[in-house]
Enzyme design. Sequence first.
Site, PDB file in Angstrom:
ATOM      1  N   GLU A   1       0.106  -1.085   5.648  1.00 37.90           N
ATOM      2  CA  GLU A   1       1.150  -0.681   6.587  1.00 37.90           C
ATOM      3  C   GLU A   1       1.094   0.811   6.866  1.00 37.90           C
ATOM      4  OE1 GLU A   1       5.218   0.774   7.781  1.00 37.90           O
ATOM      5  OE2 GLU A   1       3.971   1.307   6.060  1.00 37.90           O
TER       6      GLU A   1
ATOM      7  N   ASP B   1       0.836  -1.201   0.000  1.00 35.51           N
ATOM      8  CA  ASP B   1       0.000   0.000   0.000  1.00 35.51           C
ATOM      9  C   ASP B   1       0.868   1.247   0.000  1.00 35.51           C
ATOM     10  OD1 ASP B   1       0.777  -0.495   2.758  1.00 35.51           O
ATOM     11  OD2 ASP B   1      -0.650   1.065   3.331  1.00 35.51           O
TER      12      ASP B   1
END
Length: 412
Positions: free
Chosen positions: A178, A83
């Site tokens: 994350e 991400d």
Amino acid sequence: MIHKQALINRFISYVTIDTESDPESDTTPSTEKQWNLANKLVEELKSIGMSDVSIDENAYVMATLPSNIEKDVPVIGFVSHFDTSPDFTGANVKPQIIENYNGEDIVLNEKENTILSPSYFEDLLQYKGQTLITTDGTTLLGADDKAGICEIVSAMEYLLQHPEIKHGKIRTCFTPDEEIGRGAHKFDVAKFGADWAYTMDGSQIGELEYENFNAAKAVVTIQGKIVHPGYAKGKMINSLYIATDFINSLPRLETPEHTEGREGFFHLTDINGEVDKTVLEYIIRDHDKEKFEARKEIFQKLAKELNEQLEKELIEVKITNQYSNMREKIEPVMHIVDIAEEAIKQAGITPIIKPIRGGTDGSQLSFMGLPCPNIFAGGHNFHGRYEYVPVESMQKAVEVIVNIAKLQAEKL
């Protein structure tokens, strides 16, 4: 080592897929579009010859590089997240490749006069003569942490293509979310089955980190009382003024813009207020556990003191711990740091061992039973339009991963 153009092509294929995460979402992954890269990685891992390739219901992608030695050695892992930060858009990323960088200003976007300049970003001067990948000035790049993914996949491919390099079993995992603090929340440590791992999620070439902040979030709620201002004497309580007193009572120089290294801080991240009610949101950070606990206590004592002065219980403080310093979990197994340090030196790089002024999946994973130091991925200026990564740093990160694999077989 892996060819530069192959590394560039792989990296660009990742960063041009939008994987921005969303802190307001309660799903995992937090955005549907993260599946696009997750599924691509599954197919790519299969295509290069990795074993046991899997993706679970939360988009965690795992794979195995089988051992090619007879002796028993610990299983090691490498972890990166796919991400990108919601701080700045990751849609329609258009990377620019700057070959043989000359040390001068880089025009990212002529129309918007966006300049990546070494006069402001001095780190650029380390990379004169190298190949840089930058943004076009309208998005982030996504080197955090698609550079890490690119390096892990490329290292695994290299080891598969060079069976003469001896290594034990290696596990890889690529995670969602994350950037919003949830990258390890649904990480199946037992399924991963590694004795320890490394996150490839650091910045500048040479970085090796095994300690991070202790972290908490504080929400300060201040109750006021609204009445007509023309008839307010002795009746109105303006929560905004009380909030100002609270803010100004904290140490002004213990904020992010005045601290560095292992110095902790208080950081006011949000104010939402009116006369009747004001809410302050803070993050509290410190590497030292005792100082961290003292910082939290300052909030409670300040609220108590102000309430006593006001002779009313108007201020409430709620503190929530977020993550802890992984140092306490790494120090008992410092050989895993020593291996990484030696691997970096073998790549001809001077290790830069320093504390992380932030958090990392490695922190949460370490407390979940998977000790997990952090190694450089090579990028700079994360989460914004000035992000860039030197391709040579990525090549060196691949070399470090391969060196760790060799050391795993030779030393253990």
